[in-house]
Scaffold this motif. Sequence first.
Motif, PDB file in Angstrom:
ATOM      1  N   GLY A 144      29.092  -5.693 -12.820  1.00  0.00           N
ATOM      2  CA  GLY A 144      30.323  -5.275 -13.509  1.00  0.00           C
ATOM      3  C   GLY A 144      29.858  -3.932 -14.445  1.00  0.00           C
ATOM      4  O   GLY A 144      28.645  -3.650 -14.927  1.00  0.00           O
ATOM      5  N   PRO A 145      31.031  -2.976 -14.729  1.00  0.00           N
ATOM      6  CA  PRO A 145      30.473  -1.847 -15.371  1.00  0.00           C
ATOM      7  C   PRO A 145      30.561  -2.037 -16.879  1.00  0.00           C
ATOM      8  O   PRO A 145      30.700  -3.120 -17.480  1.00  0.00           O
ATOM      9  N   GLY A 146      30.011  -0.924 -17.636  1.00  0.00           N
ATOM     10  CA  GLY A 146      30.074  -1.053 -19.097  1.00  0.00           C
ATOM     11  C   GLY A 146      29.052  -1.590 -19.929  1.00  0.00           C
ATOM     12  O   GLY A 146      29.097  -1.274 -21.104  1.00  0.00           O
ATOM     13  N   PHE A 147      27.981  -1.747 -19.248  1.00  0.00           N
ATOM     14  CA  PHE A 147      26.771  -2.092 -19.919  1.00  0.00           C
ATOM     15  C   PHE A 147      25.690  -0.995 -20.074  1.00  0.00           C
ATOM     16  O   PHE A 147      25.530  -0.168 -19.006  1.00  0.00           O
ATOM     17  N   LEU A 148      25.003  -0.840 -21.023  1.00  0.00           N
ATOM     18  CA  LEU A 148      23.852   0.099 -21.203  1.00  0.00           C
ATOM     19  C   LEU A 148      22.617  -0.188 -20.112  1.00  0.00           C
ATOM     20  O   LEU A 148      22.162   0.783 -19.571  1.00  0.00           O
ATOM     21  N   SER A 149      22.381  -1.368 -20.059  1.00  0.00           N
ATOM     22  CA  SER A 149      21.248  -1.694 -18.962  1.00  0.00           C
ATOM     23  C   SER A 149      21.502  -2.840 -18.174  1.00  0.00           C
ATOM     24  O   SER A 149      22.100  -3.674 -18.675  1.00  0.00           O
ATOM     25  N   TYR A 150      20.693  -2.705 -16.909  1.00  0.00           N
ATOM     26  CA  TYR A 150      20.847  -3.979 -16.072  1.00  0.00           C
ATOM     27  C   TYR A 150      19.311  -4.157 -15.635  1.00  0.00           C
ATOM     28  O   TYR A 150      18.541  -3.370 -15.346  1.00  0.00           O
ATOM     29  N   VAL A 151      19.264  -5.548 -15.467  1.00  0.00           N
ATOM     30  CA  VAL A 151      17.824  -5.894 -14.970  1.00  0.00           C
ATOM     31  C   VAL A 151      17.925  -7.209 -13.774  1.00  0.00           C
ATOM     32  O   VAL A 151      18.595  -8.124 -14.311  1.00  0.00           O
ATOM     33  N   TRP A 152      17.553  -6.879 -12.527  1.00  0.00           N
ATOM     34  CA  TRP A 152      17.584  -7.821 -11.597  1.00  0.00           C
ATOM     35  C   TRP A 152      16.226  -8.503 -11.310  1.00  0.00           C
ATOM     36  O   TRP A 152      15.322  -8.043 -11.845  1.00  0.00           O
ATOM     37  N   PRO A 153      16.129  -9.267 -10.213  1.00  0.00           N
ATOM     38  CA  PRO A 153      14.968 -10.221 -10.207  1.00  0.00           C
ATOM     39  C   PRO A 153      13.918  -9.201  -9.703  1.00  0.00           C
ATOM     40  O   PRO A 153      12.454  -9.694 -10.168  1.00  0.00           O
ATOM     41  N   ASP A 154      14.237  -8.234  -9.024  1.00  0.00           N
ATOM     42  CA  ASP A 154      12.928  -7.220  -8.559  1.00  0.00           C
ATOM     43  C   ASP A 154      12.884  -5.994  -9.640  1.00  0.00           C
ATOM     44  O   ASP A 154      12.202  -5.057  -9.387  1.00  0.00           O
ATOM     45  N   ASP A 158      20.391  -1.042 -11.258  1.00  0.00           N
ATOM     46  CA  ASP A 158      21.632  -0.528 -11.000  1.00  0.00           C
ATOM     47  C   ASP A 158      22.683  -1.711 -11.403  1.00  0.00           C
ATOM     48  O   ASP A 158      22.307  -2.925 -11.696  1.00  0.00           O
ATOM     49  N   GLN A 159      23.902  -1.413 -11.319  1.00  0.00           N
ATOM     50  CA  GLN A 159      24.871  -2.287 -11.452  1.00  0.00           C
ATOM     51  C   GLN A 159      24.938  -3.340 -10.561  1.00  0.00           C
ATOM     52  O   GLN A 159      25.526  -4.495 -10.758  1.00  0.00           O
ATOM     53  N   THR A 160      24.736  -2.934  -9.125  1.00  0.00           N
ATOM     54  CA  THR A 160      24.734  -3.762  -8.252  1.00  0.00           C
ATOM     55  C   THR A 160      23.457  -4.220  -7.478  1.00  0.00           C
ATOM     56  O   THR A 160      22.371  -3.320  -7.938  1.00  0.00           O
ATOM     57  N   TYR A 161      23.357  -5.265  -6.747  1.00  0.00           N
ATOM     58  CA  TYR A 161      22.078  -5.529  -5.911  1.00  0.00           C
ATOM     59  C   TYR A 161      22.484  -6.164  -4.698  1.00  0.00           C
ATOM     60  O   TYR A 161      23.387  -6.889  -4.557  1.00  0.00           O
ATOM     61  N   THR A 162      21.549  -6.136  -3.751  1.00  0.00           N
ATOM     62  CA  THR A 162      21.820  -6.379  -2.410  1.00  0.00           C
ATOM     63  C   THR A 162      20.906  -7.347  -2.048  1.00  0.00           C
ATOM     64  O   THR A 162      19.761  -7.123  -2.025  1.00  0.00           O
ATOM     65  N   PRO A 166      18.350 -16.039   1.461  1.00  0.00           N
ATOM     66  CA  PRO A 166      18.850 -16.851   0.525  1.00  0.00           C
ATOM     67  C   PRO A 166      17.834 -17.009  -0.614  1.00  0.00           C
ATOM     68  O   PRO A 166      16.858 -16.928  -0.453  1.00  0.00           O
ATOM     69  N   GLY A 167      18.332 -17.490  -1.703  1.00  0.00           N
ATOM     70  CA  GLY A 167      17.664 -17.630  -2.942  1.00  0.00           C
ATOM     71  C   GLY A 167      18.456 -17.931  -4.157  1.00  0.00           C
ATOM     72  O   GLY A 167      19.674 -17.825  -4.175  1.00  0.00           O
ATOM     73  N   THR A 168      17.891 -17.856  -5.313  1.00  0.00           N
ATOM     74  CA  THR A 168      18.777 -17.746  -6.715  1.00  0.00           C
ATOM     75  C   THR A 168      18.357 -16.513  -7.088  1.00  0.00           C
ATOM     76  O   THR A 168      17.413 -16.029  -7.335  1.00  0.00           O
ATOM     77  N   TYR A 169      19.464 -16.017  -7.790  1.00  0.00           N
ATOM     78  CA  TYR A 169      19.469 -14.476  -8.183  1.00  0.00           C
ATOM     79  C   TYR A 169      20.200 -14.573  -9.631  1.00  0.00           C
ATOM     80  O   TYR A 169      21.025 -15.314  -9.681  1.00  0.00           O
ATOM     81  N   TRP A 170      19.667 -13.487 -10.380  1.00  0.00           N
ATOM     82  CA  TRP A 170      20.113 -13.281 -11.832  1.00  0.00           C
ATOM     83  C   TRP A 170      20.280 -12.049 -12.116  1.00  0.00           C
ATOM     84  O   TRP A 170      19.525 -11.182 -11.482  1.00  0.00           O
ATOM     85  N   VAL A 171      20.840 -11.608 -13.496  1.00  0.00           N
ATOM     86  CA  VAL A 171      21.030 -10.551 -13.848  1.00  0.00           C
ATOM     87  C   VAL A 171      20.931 -10.718 -15.242  1.00  0.00           C
ATOM     88  O   VAL A 171      21.484 -11.491 -15.903  1.00  0.00           O
ATOM     89  N   VAL A 172      20.281  -9.730 -15.992  1.00  0.00           N
ATOM     90  CA  VAL A 172      20.316  -9.462 -17.404  1.00  0.00           C
ATOM     91  C   VAL A 172      20.740  -8.292 -17.969  1.00  0.00           C
ATOM     92  O   VAL A 172      20.171  -7.162 -17.423  1.00  0.00           O
ATOM     93  N   VAL A 173      22.036  -8.045 -18.669  1.00  0.00           N
ATOM     94  CA  VAL A 173      22.442  -7.062 -19.095  1.00  0.00           C
ATOM     95  C   VAL A 173      22.557  -6.723 -20.496  1.00  0.00           C
ATOM     96  O   VAL A 173      22.128  -7.978 -21.191  1.00  0.00           O
ATOM     97  N   MET A 180      22.795  -9.093 -25.408  1.00  0.00           N
ATOM     98  CA  MET A 180      22.229  -9.113 -24.160  1.00  0.00           C
ATOM     99  C   MET A 180      22.885 -10.618 -23.463  1.00  0.00           C
ATOM    100  O   MET A 180      23.481 -11.478 -24.345  1.00  0.00           O
ATOM    101  N   TYR A 181      23.506 -10.519 -22.302  1.00  0.00           N
ATOM    102  CA  TYR A 181      24.084 -11.309 -21.432  1.00  0.00           C
ATOM    103  C   TYR A 181      23.497 -11.573 -20.219  1.00  0.00           C
ATOM    104  O   TYR A 181      22.637 -10.749 -19.461  1.00  0.00           O
ATOM    105  N   THR A 182      23.732 -12.738 -19.481  1.00  0.00           N
ATOM    106  CA  THR A 182      22.807 -13.024 -18.365  1.00  0.00           C
ATOM    107  C   THR A 182      23.995 -14.023 -17.200  1.00  0.00           C
ATOM    108  O   THR A 182      24.706 -14.601 -18.029  1.00  0.00           O
ATOM    109  N   ASP A 183      23.738 -14.054 -16.124  1.00  0.00           N
ATOM    110  CA  ASP A 183      24.288 -14.876 -15.184  1.00  0.00           C
ATOM    111  C   ASP A 183      23.519 -15.112 -14.203  1.00  0.00           C
ATOM    112  O   ASP A 183      22.587 -14.153 -13.538  1.00  0.00           O
ATOM    113  N   THR A 184      23.644 -16.424 -13.369  1.00  0.00           N
ATOM    114  CA  THR A 184      22.786 -16.644 -12.215  1.00  0.00           C
ATOM    115  C   THR A 184      23.582 -17.272 -11.263  1.00  0.00           C
ATOM    116  O   THR A 184      24.898 -17.741 -11.316  1.00  0.00           O
ATOM    117  N   LEU A 185      23.289 -17.043  -9.947  1.00  0.00           N
ATOM    118  CA  LEU A 185      23.954 -17.661  -8.830  1.00  0.00           C
ATOM    119  C   LEU A 185      22.909 -18.231  -7.622  1.00  0.00           C
ATOM    120  O   LEU A 185      21.846 -17.517  -7.638  1.00  0.00           O
TER     121      LEU A 185
END
Length: 297
Positions: A144-154, A158-162, A166-173, A180-185
């Motif tokens: 989603g937009p509007g955050f100052l920073s994004y961090v993905w598993p690698d 960026d706002q998006t991650y490809t 399969p696996g467990t993926y998370w983002v910290v914004v 700071m916020y986070t979500d996982t799926l």
Amino acid sequence: LEGTIISMDCQNDKMVYEIEICNIGPATFIDSLHLTGYDENPSVQNASVVYTKDTVMSPLFSDSCTIITISFDRDIRNLYLVINDDASLASPYDFSDDFPVSDVFECDYTNNLIPLQGVPRVSAPDLGPDTTMCDFGTFVLDAGPGFLSYVWPDFSEDQTYTVWQPGTYWVVVMDACGTMYTDTLEVRVDPATIIDLGADRQICEGDSLVLEIPNYNQITWAPSDIVSCKDCPKVVLYPDTTMTISVVAETENGCFSFDSIEVTVGDGFFMHDTAFICQGDSILINESQSVPEVLIS
């Protein structure tokens, strides 16, 4: 008078700015200071007043400064703060021609405008529920937009991650206020999209091999010159040498998948031996691991 932003902070639902006000003129400033904030630049276009403040200050001598605090709702995206403005003048106005609007005279009013920014509240990122993807497919996650920073598993930012596997993926914004916020799926491969030709095979020279992948579309076997049908779900292979057989096909839900096996073609063999047994007896032949057991009776 001239204003400079010293600091910015988020405090709950408020934006808090510290602004240094300096008297750069020759006279002493001994009046209360009128501050007016607009939602747009009042010197350029029609703007609405969204903030006012009157500050009683100690005498501000020439070439001296003081610090004042400005607090406003963080959802106000832009606040154009004008020093020495009592909000009595309709916008748009001209600093050079329309000021002063109070009893405080200045040599230059063009430096009285201070653009400030709010940090609108944003919802925590929502990557959605756990999901499935096609075998050999991709899946795009969006924090989603509007955050100052994004961090993905690698550690991409960026706002998006490809997702490629399969696996467990998370983002910290983090928003502009430092929250700071986070979500996982979890992403799994849909089993219905997996082509499985089985294990590698061994056949004798001159023999054939049957392979089948039911419920697939747009099938392509390779190499096509050794199969009975290059685009059929069931084929007969006639390999004359050891080779890799592969197939690409589309599933019913539009996924493309791939699999391959190694087919080893070996020389034929002939074995001859004589054994005598009595009527009603039997003999078990098990020459080696490469020849199946044979029971003769």
